[in-house]
Every structure is written in structure tokens, then in C-alpha cells.
Design an enzyme around this catalytic site. Structure first.
Site, PDB file in Angstrom:
ATOM      1  N   PHE A 203       0.864  -1.203   0.000  1.00  0.00           N
ATOM      2  CA  PHE A 203       0.000   0.000   0.000  1.00  0.00           C
ATOM      3  C   PHE A 203       0.897   1.248   0.000  1.00  0.00           C
ATOM      4  O   PHE A 203       0.845   2.070   0.911  1.00  0.00           O
ATOM      5  CB  PHE A 203      -0.959   0.017   1.200  1.00  0.00           C
ATOM      6  CG  PHE A 203      -1.762  -1.247   1.385  1.00  0.00           C
ATOM      7  CD1 PHE A 203      -3.006  -1.389   0.759  1.00  0.00           C
ATOM      8  CD2 PHE A 203      -1.293  -2.295   2.172  1.00  0.00           C
ATOM      9  CE1 PHE A 203      -3.767  -2.551   0.941  1.00  0.00           C
ATOM     10  CE2 PHE A 203      -2.031  -3.459   2.343  1.00  0.00           C
ATOM     11  CZ  PHE A 203      -3.276  -3.584   1.735  1.00  0.00           C
TER      12      PHE A 203
ATOM     13  N   ASP B 123       1.087  -1.125  -4.916  1.00  0.00           N
ATOM     14  CA  ASP B 123      -0.162  -0.377  -4.717  1.00  0.00           C
ATOM     15  C   ASP B 123      -1.126  -0.775  -5.826  1.00  0.00           C
ATOM     16  O   ASP B 123      -0.720  -1.060  -6.953  1.00  0.00           O
ATOM     17  CB  ASP B 123       0.078   1.140  -4.748  1.00  0.00           C
ATOM     18  CG  ASP B 123      -1.080   1.916  -4.084  1.00  0.00           C
ATOM     19  OD1 ASP B 123      -0.904   2.383  -2.944  1.00  0.00           O
ATOM     20  OD2 ASP B 123      -2.156   2.042  -4.719  1.00  0.00           O
TER      21      ASP B 123
ATOM     22  N   ALA C 223      -2.763  -5.751  -2.962  1.00  0.00           N
ATOM     23  CA  ALA C 223      -1.797  -6.205  -1.955  1.00  0.00           C
ATOM     24  C   ALA C 223      -2.233  -7.510  -1.292  1.00  0.00           C
ATOM     25  O   ALA C 223      -1.390  -8.316  -0.901  1.00  0.00           O
ATOM     26  CB  ALA C 223      -1.584  -5.122  -0.913  1.00  0.00           C
TER      27      ALA C 223
ATOM     28  N   ASP D 197       0.298  -0.478   5.103  1.00  0.00           N
ATOM     29  CA  ASP D 197      -0.369   0.809   5.360  1.00  0.00           C
ATOM     30  C   ASP D 197      -1.636   0.915   4.509  1.00  0.00           C
ATOM     31  O   ASP D 197      -1.728   1.767   3.618  1.00  0.00           O
ATOM     32  CB  ASP D 197       0.603   1.960   5.045  1.00  0.00           C
ATOM     33  CG  ASP D 197       0.032   3.311   5.424  1.00  0.00           C
ATOM     34  OD1 ASP D 197      -0.924   3.359   6.232  1.00  0.00           O
ATOM     35  OD2 ASP D 197       0.541   4.326   4.913  1.00  0.00           O
TER      36      ASP D 197
ATOM     37  N   CYS E 271      -5.631   3.167   9.775  1.00  0.00           N
ATOM     38  CA  CYS E 271      -6.029   4.581   9.843  1.00  0.00           C
ATOM     39  C   CYS E 271      -7.539   4.708  10.034  1.00  0.00           C
ATOM     40  O   CYS E 271      -8.124   5.755   9.801  1.00  0.00           O
ATOM     41  CB  CYS E 271      -5.565   5.337   8.608  1.00  0.00           C
ATOM     42  SG  CYS E 271      -6.191   4.691   7.072  1.00  0.00           S
TER      43      CYS E 271
HETATM   44  N1  SAH Z   1       1.840   4.262   2.550  1.00  0.00           N
HETATM   45  C1  SAH Z   1       1.396   5.466   1.864  1.00  0.00           C
HETATM   46  C2  SAH Z   1      -0.067   5.771   2.058  1.00  0.00           C
HETATM   47  C3  SAH Z   1      -0.972   4.627   1.711  1.00  0.00           C
HETATM   48  S1  SAH Z   1      -2.651   5.074   1.559  1.00  0.00           S
HETATM   49  C4  SAH Z   1       2.249   6.630   2.326  1.00  0.00           C
HETATM   50  O1  SAH Z   1       2.917   6.512   3.347  1.00  0.00           O
HETATM   51  O2  SAH Z   1       2.229   7.664   1.669  1.00  0.00           O
HETATM   52  C5  SAH Z   1      -3.377   3.575   1.053  1.00  0.00           C
HETATM   53  C6  SAH Z   1      -3.008   3.146  -0.347  1.00  0.00           C
HETATM   54  O3  SAH Z   1      -3.547   1.853  -0.539  1.00  0.00           O
HETATM   55  C7  SAH Z   1      -3.570   4.002  -1.470  1.00  0.00           C
HETATM   56  O4  SAH Z   1      -2.511   4.451  -2.273  1.00  0.00           O
HETATM   57  C8  SAH Z   1      -4.469   3.045  -2.275  1.00  0.00           C
HETATM   58  O5  SAH Z   1      -4.350   3.231  -3.681  1.00  0.00           O
HETATM   59  C9  SAH Z   1      -3.908   1.703  -1.896  1.00  0.00           C
HETATM   60  N2  SAH Z   1      -4.823   0.564  -1.949  1.00  0.00           N
HETATM   61  C10 SAH Z   1      -6.134   0.497  -1.647  1.00  0.00           C
HETATM   62  N3  SAH Z   1      -6.580  -0.772  -1.732  1.00  0.00           N
HETATM   63  C11 SAH Z   1      -5.509  -1.529  -2.093  1.00  0.00           C
HETATM   64  C12 SAH Z   1      -5.319  -2.922  -2.330  1.00  0.00           C
HETATM   65  N4  SAH Z   1      -6.314  -3.803  -2.187  1.00  0.00           N
HETATM   66  N5  SAH Z   1      -4.088  -3.330  -2.696  1.00  0.00           N
HETATM   67  C13 SAH Z   1      -3.052  -2.475  -2.817  1.00  0.00           C
HETATM   68  N6  SAH Z   1      -3.194  -1.145  -2.620  1.00  0.00           N
HETATM   69  C14 SAH Z   1      -4.395  -0.678  -2.247  1.00  0.00           C
END
Ligand code: SAH
Length: 398
Positions: free
Chosen positions: A230, A252, A281, A301, A341
Site C-alpha cells: 500500500f 499499490d 496487496a 499501510d 487509519c
Molecule cells: N503508505 C502510503 C499511504 C498509503 S494510503 C504513504 O505513506 O504515503 C493507502 C493506499 O492503498 C492508497 O494508495 C491506495 O491506492 C492503496 N490501496 C487500496 N486498496 C488496495 C489494495 N487492495 N491493494 C493495494 N493497494 C491498495
């Protein structure tokens, strides 16, 4: 100001500093509402308990479930000078905690800075302002003018495009209040250059709340293979690579996020160390386990799985699954930095879920530390919703 009275027995949170009055707390047969159908949407009201005792003043929106947002719990009438004073307090707190290698901060975190519905983010010399509540809209001009005067930014952008505004009865738009309407800016975080997409990006363009945790990751990276699941624009992955990780994998689901993360890696000369994947993910982790891959340090995350209290059980299952996979990918000495979060996933429940996942993966672990969102997203007493990000740091012992 019109008086809004609460139903008997519903005043406890507000009387202890909470800034919200829900619709079902309001007694339509008491106070001034008894003699009028509704107060003007967006207007200032005073809030009283069922016996008429004053609790605070704020703005009213009958369309919103959160019908009154309090600006003050003291006996004072909210006006321009109160808004300016609150902004000054918020800026002073950031100024006192600013770090030399980071030029971007959340300057105003809405209710947590006692400015309900107002978000202000600083991205280097750019200020982004977002209004999320009807009653705050009338102070937008005051807030924007105050910020331009105090910060002298290159530009101040009104990013009023969050769909949550529709629920408040507000329109969606973006425009430059001052300077030009920049779409992308380059910020500095922990000494790294990061592009933030102010137009199409998530949040107002960057996850400023994770800056301190990005930095914390650095001590668990030298000589290690790191997975950033993520990753969004690559905050954890880049900090890991900069701190001497031998190889970083960043995943991501959003192709735009992965593209942005790749650009950021190139910008810092770190792209050779980082492998990017645009994938779900959940699937990525499951397949990595099936292929018997391993990592030394893993960051999880995910976005908020629990958007409401009712979604808690499903969210718990989601957190359990990804943390279980992560523990299967880590051996002794491995580090997991795992995040939630969702305000609706309380910290004790999140810790319990992660510990259960460790046990199910047959790992013995040590909880090294529990952190939260960075200081510029303050936690306000009486307003538990302001503590939303949990950051658990776990070491696999065996
Ligand atoms: N770690 C990042 C913030 C992550 S926010 C930082 O520190 O800046 C959560 C992220 O998860 C988003 O970019 C979103 O696109 C992604 N996301 C949402 N569902 C997901 C999934 N099933 N698999 C992978 N990524 C995902």
C-alpha cells in the site's frame, strides 16, 4: 444566535469538549427550534443542555448528521478574530515542531485544531486549503487572507473538490485564491524530494500524516529486503532505500500511485533499488507466501477498512489477513510496521488482531512500539476521533 437545546442525558460528550452535536441529540421541541422549523443552514447557534445550560457555540447544518459543529465551548461569540486566533495557534504549534529536512506539514487539522471542517496543508511554498463543512465556508475568505499574510506562500489553492462537500450542500471546485493553480508540487520530506499531485492525488496530495513513521522505518532498513505494501507515492519505500535497504518492493493497487512512486524514486536516484508492482496487496501477499518468498522488514499501510462502527468485523478480518501473510513472510529478526487509519478500529482491538495474526502464523513476537499520526495531525482532548492512525512496530523473535 438561535438556541439549540439537547435531549436530556445526551450532553455528556459535548460537555467534555467534543465538537459535534448529532441530529438525534437535538430536541426539536425545546429552545428556539420549538418555535421555528429550522435555523438557517450554516448560521451560528448556541448549544444548551436540556435544562438550558450553555455548552458552546458553533455552526448549524440541518442537512448533516453532524448538525452542529462547535467552534468554542466558552462563552464567546465566534467571529473573524476567533478564526484568526485559532489559525495563529495552529501555525505556532507547527512552527515549534518543524523539522529542518521537511518542508511540508498539515497546518490546520479541522476539529483537532478547533476549526471544524477546515483543512490547511503546506506543501513547500504552496498552501492548500479545503473546506468540508457548510458553516466554515463563510470563513474561508478570512482564513485564506490570514494564511497568505502570515505565510507569504507562492500560491494558495482552494481545493474544494472532496465529495463529502455534497453532503453538506456545498459545490465542488478548485481554484487559485492567490498565485497560480499548480497541479504538481515537489516537496521535501526527511531530506527526500517527493512529487505530490494536488489535482488527482489522494488526500490533498500527500500522506503527511505518515512523515514521522516514514522516518522511523529508516533504522530497520540497512542491509535488509523491505516490502512496502500500500505504498501510494512511495513514502516508506523511498525512506527505506535511502536508509540502505538492499532491495525494496513497493506495491499499490492504483497504477497512478505506482507511476508517481516511480517518478519519486527516479527523482532521488533510488529507482534501481526499488521494484514497483501495481497489484492488489491482498493477492500479492498471498502469492508471495505461496511462492515461499521472504522479507526482512515489511510495512503495511492500507486504506481505512472500517469506515463506520458497523464495518468493524469485516475490517478486522481484512487486517488479520494481511498481517498473517506478512508474518509468514518474515523470519526471526524480521520487523513489521503495521498501520490502521480507521478511527473505528480502536488501538487495543488493532493490537489484539495483529497479535492473533502473529500467533496464527506461529511467530513469537515482541511489540516494540506503538506510534500514531505525525504531530501536525494533533490529538485533541475530548475528541477521540482525532486519534485515528495506529502504527505498531513488531519484531519477530522466533
Ligand atoms: N503508505 C502510503 C499511504 C498509503 S494510503 C504513504 O505513506 O504515503 C493507502 C493506499 O492503498 C492508497 O494508495 C491506495 O491506492 C492503496 N490501496 C487500496 N486498496 C488496495 C489494495 N487492495 N491493494 C493495494 N493497494 C491498495
Amino acid at each position: 444566535m438561535i438556541q439549540v437545546w439537547l435531549r436530556p442525558g445526551t450532553q455528556k460528550a459535548v460537555a467534555s469538549g467534543h465538537p459535534w452535536v448529532y441530529r438525534n441529540q437535538i430536541d426539536p421541541e425545546a429552545g428556539d427550534l420549538a418555535s421555528m422549523p429550522s435555523a438557517e443552514p450554516g448560521s451560528l447557534v448556541t448549544v444548551h443542555d436540556s435544562r438550558g445550560r450553555y455548552l458552546g457555540s458553533g455552526f448549524y447544518n440541518p442537512r448533516s448528521m453532524i448538525t452542529v459543529r462547535l467552534l468554542t465551548h466558552r462563552l464567546e461569540t465566534p467571529d473573524d478574530s476567533l478564526i484568526v486566533r485559532r489559525i495563529e495557534e495552529a501555525l505556532a504549534f507547527r512552527e515549534a515542531n518543524r523539522r529542518p529536512d521537511t518542508d511540508s506539514y498539515r497546518l490546520v487539522f479541522a476539529e483537532a485544531d478547533r476549526l471544524p471542517g477546515l483543512i490547511v496543508d503546506q506543501y513547500g511554498d504552496t498552501v492548500v486549503l479545503q473546506v468540508l463543512a457548510l458553516g466554515m465556508e463563510r470563513w474561508q475568505e478570512t482564513a485564506a487572507a490570514c494564511l497568505v499574510e502570515k505565510l507569504r506562500p507562492a500560491r494558495l489553492i482552494l481545493k474544494n473538490d472532496d465529495p463529502i462537500r455534497l453532503k453538506e450542500g456545498l459545490e465542488l471546485y478548485q481554484r487559485a485564491y492567490y498565485g497560480d493553480l499548480a497541479r504538481q508540487v515537489t516537496i521535501r520530506e526527511n531530506g527526500l524530494l517527493m512529487k505530490a499531485d494536488l489535482d488527482q492525488g489522494q488526500k490533498t496530495g500527500y500522506f503527511l500524516d505518515q512523515k514521522a513513521n516514514h522516518d522511523r522505518l529508516r533504522r530497520f532498513c540497512a542491509g535488509r529486503r523491505v516490502l512496502d505494501a500500500f505504498c501510494y507515492s512511495g513514502g516508506f519505500a523511498l525512506n527505506a532505500a535511502a536508509a540502505g535497504a538492499v532491495a525494496v518492493t513497493a506495491v499499490d493497487i492504483s497504477p497512478e500511485a505506482v507511476t508517481l512512486a516511480l517518478v519519486n524514486a527516479e527523482l532521488n536516484g533510488l529507482s534501481e533499488k526499488i521494484t514497483f508492482a501495481s497489484a492488489n496487496a491482498f493477492d500479492f501477499l498471498r502469492e508471495a507466501v505461496a511462492k515461499r518468498q521472504s522479507f526482512d522488514t515489511i510495512v503495511l499501510d492500507p486504506p481505512a477498512f472500517a469506515k463506520s462502527h458497523g464495518a468493524r468485523d469485516g475490517a478486522r478480518r481484512g487486517y488479520k489477513e494481511i498481517n498473517l501473510s506478512a508474518f509468514r513472510l518474515l523470519g526471526p529478526g524480521g520487523i513489521l510496521a503495521t498501520h490502521s487509519c480507521s478511527y473505528h478500529m480502536p488501538q487495543p482491538m488493532f493490537i489484539e488482531t495483529v497479535m492473533e495474526a502473529a500467533w496464527d502464523a506461529r511467530r513469537t513476537v515482541r511489540l516494540l512500539a506503538v506510534h500514531r499520526q505525525d504531530f501536525d495531525h494533533p490529538v485533541l482532548g475530548g475528541y477521540p476521533e482525532s486519534h485515528y492512525l495506529k502504527s505498531l512496530w513488531v519484531e519477530v523473535i522466533a
